[in-house]
Design a protein around this motif. Structure first.
Motif, PDB file in Angstrom:
ATOM      1  N   ILE A 212       1.845  -3.392  -7.208  1.00  0.00           N
ATOM      2  CA  ILE A 212       2.390  -3.179  -8.554  1.00  0.00           C
ATOM      3  C   ILE A 212       3.099  -4.447  -9.039  1.00  0.00           C
ATOM      4  CG2 ILE A 212       4.173  -1.924  -9.852  1.00  0.00           C
ATOM      5  CD1 ILE A 212       3.338   0.564  -8.053  1.00  0.00           C
ATOM      6  N   GLN A 213       3.912  -5.012  -8.171  1.00  0.00           N
ATOM      7  CA  GLN A 213       4.654  -6.219  -8.552  1.00  0.00           C
ATOM      8  C   GLN A 213       3.699  -7.366  -8.889  1.00  0.00           C
ATOM      9  OE1 GLN A 213       7.132  -7.859  -5.534  1.00  0.00           O
ATOM     10  NE2 GLN A 213       8.676  -8.601  -6.978  1.00  0.00           N
ATOM     11  N   TYR A 214       2.673  -7.507  -8.073  1.00  0.00           N
ATOM     12  CA  TYR A 214       1.688  -8.566  -8.294  1.00  0.00           C
ATOM     13  C   TYR A 214       1.014  -8.404  -9.649  1.00  0.00           C
ATOM     14  CZ  TYR A 214      -2.502 -11.424  -7.695  1.00  0.00           C
ATOM     15  OH  TYR A 214      -3.502 -12.339  -7.876  1.00  0.00           O
ATOM     16  N   LEU A 215       0.553  -7.188  -9.927  1.00  0.00           N
ATOM     17  CA  LEU A 215      -0.174  -6.962 -11.176  1.00  0.00           C
ATOM     18  C   LEU A 215       0.742  -7.058 -12.388  1.00  0.00           C
ATOM     19  CD1 LEU A 215      -2.609  -4.081 -10.171  1.00  0.00           C
ATOM     20  CD2 LEU A 215      -3.209  -6.461 -10.676  1.00  0.00           C
ATOM     21  N   LYS A 216       1.949  -6.519 -12.265  1.00  0.00           N
ATOM     22  CA  LYS A 216       2.885  -6.526 -13.398  1.00  0.00           C
ATOM     23  C   LYS A 216       3.117  -7.924 -13.928  1.00  0.00           C
ATOM     24  CE  LYS A 216       5.844  -2.585 -14.039  1.00  0.00           C
ATOM     25  NZ  LYS A 216       7.147  -1.944 -13.834  1.00  0.00           N
ATOM     26  N   GLY A 217       3.127  -8.881 -13.040  1.00  0.00           N
ATOM     27  CA  GLY A 217       3.405 -10.253 -13.452  1.00  0.00           C
ATOM     28  C   GLY A 217       2.247 -10.935 -14.150  1.00  0.00           C
ATOM     29  N   ARG A 218       1.045 -10.349 -14.133  1.00  0.00           N
ATOM     30  CA  ARG A 218      -0.094 -11.126 -14.619  1.00  0.00           C
ATOM     31  C   ARG A 218      -1.071 -10.405 -15.544  1.00  0.00           C
ATOM     32  NH1 ARG A 218      -1.929 -14.044 -10.341  1.00  0.00           N
ATOM     33  NH2 ARG A 218      -3.798 -14.462 -11.562  1.00  0.00           N
ATOM     34  N   VAL A 219      -1.021  -9.087 -15.640  1.00  0.00           N
ATOM     35  CA  VAL A 219      -2.058  -8.395 -16.433  1.00  0.00           C
ATOM     36  C   VAL A 219      -1.458  -7.652 -17.630  1.00  0.00           C
ATOM     37  CG1 VAL A 219      -3.523  -8.112 -14.404  1.00  0.00           C
ATOM     38  CG2 VAL A 219      -1.975  -6.269 -15.058  1.00  0.00           C
ATOM     39  N   ASP A 220      -2.321  -7.283 -18.578  1.00  0.00           N
ATOM     40  CA  ASP A 220      -1.859  -6.505 -19.737  1.00  0.00           C
ATOM     41  C   ASP A 220      -2.498  -5.114 -19.759  1.00  0.00           C
ATOM     42  OD1 ASP A 220      -4.385  -7.395 -20.311  1.00  0.00           O
ATOM     43  OD2 ASP A 220      -3.938  -8.137 -22.312  1.00  0.00           O
ATOM     44  N   GLY A 221      -2.965  -4.677 -18.618  1.00  0.00           N
ATOM     45  CA  GLY A 221      -3.534  -3.343 -18.484  1.00  0.00           C
ATOM     46  C   GLY A 221      -4.025  -3.195 -17.058  1.00  0.00           C
ATOM     47  N   VAL A 222      -3.997  -1.965 -16.538  1.00  0.00           N
ATOM     48  CA  VAL A 222      -4.513  -1.730 -15.180  1.00  0.00           C
ATOM     49  C   VAL A 222      -5.428  -0.511 -15.194  1.00  0.00           C
ATOM     50  CG1 VAL A 222      -3.973  -1.191 -12.769  1.00  0.00           C
ATOM     51  CG2 VAL A 222      -2.454  -2.700 -14.065  1.00  0.00           C
ATOM     52  N   HIS A 223      -6.644  -0.725 -14.755  1.00  0.00           N
ATOM     53  CA  HIS A 223      -7.602   0.366 -14.587  1.00  0.00           C
ATOM     54  C   HIS A 223      -7.601   0.793 -13.117  1.00  0.00           C
ATOM     55  CE1 HIS A 223     -11.162   2.812 -14.987  1.00  0.00           C
ATOM     56  NE2 HIS A 223     -11.761   2.119 -14.035  1.00  0.00           N
ATOM     57  N   LEU A 224      -7.368   2.076 -12.878  1.00  0.00           N
ATOM     58  CA  LEU A 224      -7.464   2.608 -11.515  1.00  0.00           C
ATOM     59  C   LEU A 224      -8.858   3.177 -11.330  1.00  0.00           C
ATOM     60  CD1 LEU A 224      -6.318   3.676  -8.768  1.00  0.00           C
ATOM     61  CD2 LEU A 224      -5.716   5.768 -10.011  1.00  0.00           C
ATOM     62  N   SER A 225      -9.582   2.632 -10.365  1.00  0.00           N
ATOM     63  CA  SER A 225     -10.905   3.158 -10.032  1.00  0.00           C
ATOM     64  C   SER A 225     -10.800   3.773  -8.640  1.00  0.00           C
ATOM     65  CB  SER A 225     -11.935   2.028 -10.064  1.00  0.00           C
ATOM     66  OG  SER A 225     -13.241   2.568 -10.003  1.00  0.00           O
ATOM     67  N   LEU A 226     -10.682   5.087  -8.598  1.00  0.00           N
ATOM     68  CA  LEU A 226     -10.429   5.757  -7.324  1.00  0.00           C
ATOM     69  C   LEU A 226     -11.678   6.486  -6.833  1.00  0.00           C
ATOM     70  CD1 LEU A 226      -7.326   7.447  -5.999  1.00  0.00           C
ATOM     71  CD2 LEU A 226      -9.446   8.768  -5.936  1.00  0.00           C
ATOM     72  N   ASP A 227     -12.183   5.972  -5.718  1.00  0.00           N
ATOM     73  CA  ASP A 227     -13.311   6.594  -5.025  1.00  0.00           C
ATOM     74  C   ASP A 227     -12.706   7.595  -4.040  1.00  0.00           C
ATOM     75  OD1 ASP A 227     -15.416   7.094  -3.196  1.00  0.00           O
ATOM     76  OD2 ASP A 227     -16.231   5.073  -3.425  1.00  0.00           O
ATOM     77  N   VAL A 228     -13.095   8.873  -4.135  1.00  0.00           N
ATOM     78  CA  VAL A 228     -12.453   9.870  -3.262  1.00  0.00           C
ATOM     79  C   VAL A 228     -12.744   9.625  -1.776  1.00  0.00           C
ATOM     80  CG1 VAL A 228     -12.172  11.717  -4.955  1.00  0.00           C
ATOM     81  CG2 VAL A 228     -14.274  11.609  -3.574  1.00  0.00           C
ATOM     82  N   ASP A 229     -13.773   8.809  -1.468  1.00  0.00           N
ATOM     83  CA  ASP A 229     -13.970   8.483  -0.046  1.00  0.00           C
ATOM     84  C   ASP A 229     -12.910   7.508   0.458  1.00  0.00           C
ATOM     85  OD1 ASP A 229     -14.864   5.767  -0.378  1.00  0.00           O
ATOM     86  OD2 ASP A 229     -16.947   6.406  -0.578  1.00  0.00           O
ATOM     87  N   GLY A 230     -12.083   7.007  -0.458  1.00  0.00           N
ATOM     88  CA  GLY A 230     -10.946   6.187  -0.031  1.00  0.00           C
ATOM     89  C   GLY A 230      -9.950   6.994   0.792  1.00  0.00           C
ATOM     90  N   ILE A 231      -9.833   8.270   0.446  1.00  0.00           N
ATOM     91  CA  ILE A 231      -8.933   9.185   1.154  1.00  0.00           C
ATOM     92  C   ILE A 231      -9.594   9.606   2.465  1.00  0.00           C
ATOM     93  CG2 ILE A 231      -7.694  11.400   0.940  1.00  0.00           C
ATOM     94  CD1 ILE A 231      -8.169  11.035  -2.176  1.00  0.00           C
ATOM     95  N   ASP A 232      -8.820   9.965   3.468  1.00  0.00           N
ATOM     96  CA  ASP A 232      -9.406  10.378   4.742  1.00  0.00           C
ATOM     97  C   ASP A 232     -10.302  11.602   4.542  1.00  0.00           C
ATOM     98  OD1 ASP A 232      -8.756   9.824   7.896  1.00  0.00           O
ATOM     99  OD2 ASP A 232      -9.458  11.875   7.462  1.00  0.00           O
ATOM    100  N   PRO A 233     -11.506  11.586   5.125  1.00  0.00           N
ATOM    101  CA  PRO A 233     -12.449  12.694   4.906  1.00  0.00           C
ATOM    102  C   PRO A 233     -11.959  14.048   5.417  1.00  0.00           C
ATOM    103  CG  PRO A 233     -13.355  11.082   6.461  1.00  0.00           C
ATOM    104  CD  PRO A 233     -12.116  10.483   5.882  1.00  0.00           C
ATOM    105  N   LEU A 234     -10.883  14.081   6.175  1.00  0.00           N
ATOM    106  CA  LEU A 234     -10.275  15.361   6.529  1.00  0.00           C
ATOM    107  C   LEU A 234      -9.874  16.110   5.264  1.00  0.00           C
ATOM    108  CD1 LEU A 234      -7.785  14.410   9.390  1.00  0.00           C
ATOM    109  CD2 LEU A 234      -9.680  16.044   9.547  1.00  0.00           C
ATOM    110  N   HIS A 235      -9.450  15.349   4.265  1.00  0.00           N
ATOM    111  CA  HIS A 235      -8.976  15.950   3.012  1.00  0.00           C
ATOM    112  C   HIS A 235     -10.061  15.983   1.947  1.00  0.00           C
ATOM    113  CE1 HIS A 235      -4.988  15.385   4.746  1.00  0.00           C
ATOM    114  NE2 HIS A 235      -5.395  14.181   5.076  1.00  0.00           N
ATOM    115  N   THR A 236     -11.005  15.042   2.019  1.00  0.00           N
ATOM    116  CA  THR A 236     -12.053  14.949   0.993  1.00  0.00           C
ATOM    117  C   THR A 236     -13.435  14.899   1.647  1.00  0.00           C
ATOM    118  OG1 THR A 236     -11.657  12.543   0.986  1.00  0.00           O
ATOM    119  CG2 THR A 236     -10.648  13.825  -0.787  1.00  0.00           C
ATOM    120  N   PRO A 237     -13.883  16.049   2.202  1.00  0.00           N
ATOM    121  CA  PRO A 237     -15.192  16.056   2.873  1.00  0.00           C
ATOM    122  C   PRO A 237     -16.368  16.003   1.893  1.00  0.00           C
ATOM    123  CG  PRO A 237     -14.257  18.272   2.830  1.00  0.00           C
ATOM    124  CD  PRO A 237     -13.202  17.349   2.274  1.00  0.00           C
ATOM    125  N   GLY A 238     -16.121  16.363   0.633  1.00  0.00           N
ATOM    126  CA  GLY A 238     -17.222  16.477  -0.320  1.00  0.00           C
ATOM    127  C   GLY A 238     -17.563  15.173  -0.989  1.00  0.00           C
TER     128      GLY A 238
END
Ligand SMILES: NC(=[NH2+])NCCC[C@H](N)C(=O)O
Ligand SMILES: [Mn+2]
Ligand SMILES: [Mn+2]
Length: 300
Positions: A212-238
């Protein structure tokens, strides 16, 4: 600030092999997304699902090493146009995938509204392959590279033949499955990556603070691209490309709340929910929780 939200369903499925990810947007809606936004007093327009033709031959083109290129290009052009409409209305884009190739369309639609757009790519993978380095030919594993201006020109030129984000404005979080070519790409371009090793050692809280600190200093917008496989598959098997050893539900949820509290996000997308691989819509429910956290839902 996030009033009004513009919800877009982007059901591309043919940039990866597991059919069913086109049901992702509705699965997330059925998990109660609208009600969660209502409870937060956030107004929204749900534009429904883009009518995408998921009709590819599924054959790898011997020249490009890509599968279903023309169809993936078309779908992403449609997504870029829809995202632009939502932005022009002054709404906060919330895009529901679909496979991760949809990030090509979303960022192609978003980039012209910013001077320095930041991207947080929350994912088990880096999605930095090209036709040359991809082990699979699946375009969902190439979408971040395309957004950085590297890849097939039909993809990199959607809504303007240029980089949609700069490598120095890009942060990958949660990576634990990186192909050889992607490793070289990360080094060459100097992309900031927090692998699971970094997350384990520093703790998710510190990783998010740094990001957050890194981005705050340099950007004028932040897009979050969240792939559910980023989370442990115990929680997101689908989801189609599960990788063990990811951040827990709690760690991910906390990370999302931190992004909300820092007031950095300007658009959100959640991808790769595949109800046909799921267990009673568990993965879509996690996706809805995660989205609610980015919009400020709290326990107390
Ligand atoms: N968005 C995703 N789930 N990507 C998975 C990519 C897997 C692998 N690295 C590939 O390129 O084929
Ligand atoms: Mn992934
Ligand atoms: Mn991905």
């Amino acid at each position: 600030m996030k009033n009004n939200v513009g919800i877009i369903g982007a059901p591309i499925t043919i940039a990866q092999p597991n059919l069913g990810v086109d049901f992702g947007p509705n699965a997330i809606r059925y998990a109660g997304l609208a009600k969660r936004l209502d409870q937060l007093n956030i107004t929204y327009n749900d534009y429904g699902n883009i009518n995408i033709k998921n009709e590819g031959s599924d054959k790898q083109d011997p020249k490009t090493n890509l599968k279903n290129l023309d169809e993936v290009v078309k779908g992403n052009q449609q997504i870029a146009e829809e995202v632009k409409l939502v932005k022009k209305k002054g709404e906060f884009p919330l895009i529901l995938g679909g496979d991760h190739s949809i990030a090509i369309g979303t960022l192609a639609g978003l980039y012209e509204f910013y001077d320095q757009l930041g991207v947080i790519w929350f994912d088990a993978h880096a999605d930095l392959n090209t036709g040359e380095t991809s082990p699979s030919g699946n375009i969902h594993g190439m979408s971040l590279a395309v957004n950085l201006g590297v890849g097939d020109e039909q993809l990199t030129s959607i809504n303007g033949n240029q980089k949609k984000v700069k490598p120095e404005n890009t942060i990958i979080i949660g990576a634990r499955s990186i192909d050889d070519g992607e490793r070289d790409f990360i080094k060459e371009q100097g992309i900031k990556v927090y692998t699971m090793y970094d997350i384990e050692r520093k703790g998710m809280e510190n990783v998010m603070k740094e990001a957050i600190q890194y981005l705050k200093g340099r950007v004028d917008g932040v897009h979050l691209s969240l792939d559910v496989d980023g989370i442990d598959p115990l929680h997101t098997p689908g989801t189609g490309t599960r990788v063990v050893g990811g951040p827990s539900y709690r760690e991910t949820h906390m990370a999302m709340s931190m992004l909300h509290d820092a007031e950095v996000l300007t658009s959100v997308e959640v991808v790769e929910v595949n109800p046909l691989l799921d267990d009673q819509n568990k993965t879509a429910e996690v996706a809805a929780d995660i989205i609610a956290a980015t919009f400020g839902e709290k326990y107390l």
